[in-house]
Design a protein around this motif. Structure first.
Motif, mmCIF file in Angstrom:
data_model
loop_
_atom_site.group_PDB
_atom_site.id
_atom_site.type_symbol
_atom_site.label_atom_id
_atom_site.label_comp_id
_atom_site.label_asym_id
_atom_site.label_seq_id
_atom_site.Cartn_x
_atom_site.Cartn_y
_atom_site.Cartn_z
ATOM 1 N N GLY A 93 0.803 -1.217 0.000
ATOM 2 C CA GLY A 93 0.000 0.000 0.000
ATOM 3 C C GLY A 93 0.832 1.261 0.000
ATOM 4 N N ASP A 94 0.160 2.378 0.204
ATOM 5 C CA ASP A 94 0.792 3.689 0.160
ATOM 6 C C ASP A 94 1.241 4.127 1.549
ATOM 7 O OD1 ASP A 94 0.140 3.825 -2.548
ATOM 8 O OD2 ASP A 94 -1.773 4.797 -2.136
ATOM 9 N N THR A 95 2.224 5.008 1.563
ATOM 10 C CA THR A 95 2.678 5.655 2.790
ATOM 11 C C THR A 95 2.186 7.101 2.766
ATOM 12 O OG1 THR A 95 4.652 4.256 2.835
ATOM 13 C CG2 THR A 95 4.703 6.260 4.180
ATOM 14 N N SER A 96 1.531 7.515 3.841
ATOM 15 C CA SER A 96 1.083 8.906 3.965
ATOM 16 C C SER A 96 2.190 9.720 4.621
ATOM 17 C CB SER A 96 -0.178 8.981 4.819
ATOM 18 O OG SER A 96 -1.227 8.290 4.190
ATOM 19 N N VAL A 97 2.540 10.830 3.986
ATOM 20 C CA VAL A 97 3.599 11.698 4.496
ATOM 21 C C VAL A 97 3.036 13.086 4.728
ATOM 22 C CG1 VAL A 97 5.886 12.685 4.061
ATOM 23 C CG2 VAL A 97 5.341 10.384 3.220
ATOM 24 N N THR A 98 3.216 13.593 5.940
ATOM 25 C CA THR A 98 2.889 14.975 6.279
ATOM 26 C C THR A 98 4.223 15.703 6.398
ATOM 27 O OG1 THR A 98 0.922 14.246 7.472
ATOM 28 C CG2 THR A 98 1.730 16.467 7.952
ATOM 29 N N PHE A 99 4.353 16.851 5.740
ATOM 30 C CA PHE A 99 5.635 17.526 5.578
ATOM 31 C C PHE A 99 5.418 19.024 5.721
ATOM 32 C CE2 PHE A 99 8.531 19.207 2.079
ATOM 33 C CZ PHE A 99 9.713 19.055 2.780
ATOM 34 N N GLY A 100 6.036 19.638 6.748
ATOM 35 C CA GLY A 100 5.848 21.070 6.918
ATOM 36 C C GLY A 100 6.669 21.658 8.045
ATOM 37 N N PRO A 101 6.510 22.966 8.265
ATOM 38 C CA PRO A 101 7.249 23.653 9.331
ATOM 39 C C PRO A 101 6.773 23.196 10.706
ATOM 40 C CG PRO A 101 5.733 25.160 8.234
ATOM 41 C CD PRO A 101 5.662 23.879 7.492
ATOM 42 N N ILE A 102 7.709 23.121 11.637
ATOM 43 C CA ILE A 102 7.412 22.616 12.984
ATOM 44 C C ILE A 102 6.305 23.430 13.663
ATOM 45 C CG2 ILE A 102 9.259 23.937 14.126
ATOM 46 C CD1 ILE A 102 8.078 20.360 15.067
ATOM 47 N N LEU A 103 6.201 24.702 13.371
ATOM 48 C CA LEU A 103 5.169 25.528 14.011
ATOM 49 C C LEU A 103 3.761 25.125 13.593
ATOM 50 C CD1 LEU A 103 6.885 29.031 13.783
ATOM 51 C CD2 LEU A 103 6.686 27.540 15.780
ATOM 52 N N GLU A 104 3.649 24.367 12.491
ATOM 53 C CA GLU A 104 2.335 23.943 12.017
ATOM 54 C C GLU A 104 2.094 22.440 12.174
ATOM 55 O OE1 GLU A 104 1.213 25.616 8.208
ATOM 56 O OE2 GLU A 104 2.704 27.185 8.479
#
Length: 123
Positions: free
Chosen positions: A52-63
């Motif tokens: 299956g797929d891997t979900s990746v959340t990617f962003g600045p630490i403040l968010e």
């Protein structure tokens, strides 16, 4: 204001990479699963593409709002003020501009082997 990106990836080889530039040496460890890093690259495990797929959340630490300590917390060289997510086949899953040539990266994974959910925060 930067924004958090949520992407779904299917890496060919059980992992993907976070780096500040292209053409980096990938840190490998054949005997142990998990996250491995060098000053130039972080190797992050992923779900086997066939499972299956891997979900990746990617962003600045403040968010990014994670409730526990990260599985990885370190400094990555980002000489071009950029972060790139890629794997052995795909040259770029996502990228982001970062304010410095050295960037603190935190990574959370839901399983040490073949995680389904990965969170990567920078800054």
């Amino acid at each position: 204001m930067m924004s958090v990106k949520k992407i779904t990836i299917t890496p060919e080889y059980l992992s993907f990479y976070v780096a500040g530039r292209r053409n980096v040496t990938i840190p490998l460890h054949m005997d142990r699963p998990g996250i491995f890093s060098s000053p130039d690259c972080i190797k992050v495990p992923a779900l086997y593409w066939n499972d299956g797929d891997t979900s990746v959340t990617f962003g600045p630490i403040l968010e990014i709002t994670e409730m526990r300590d990260p599985d990885f917390n370190g400094i990555l060289n980002t000489p071009n003020n950029e972060l790139i997510l890629f794997d052995a086949i795909e040259p770029e899953f996502a990228s982001a501009k970062v304010p410095s040539t050295k960037t603190r990266i935190r990574v959370w994974i839901d399983y040490p082997i073949e995680p389904e959910n990965v969170v990567i925060a920078w800054g």
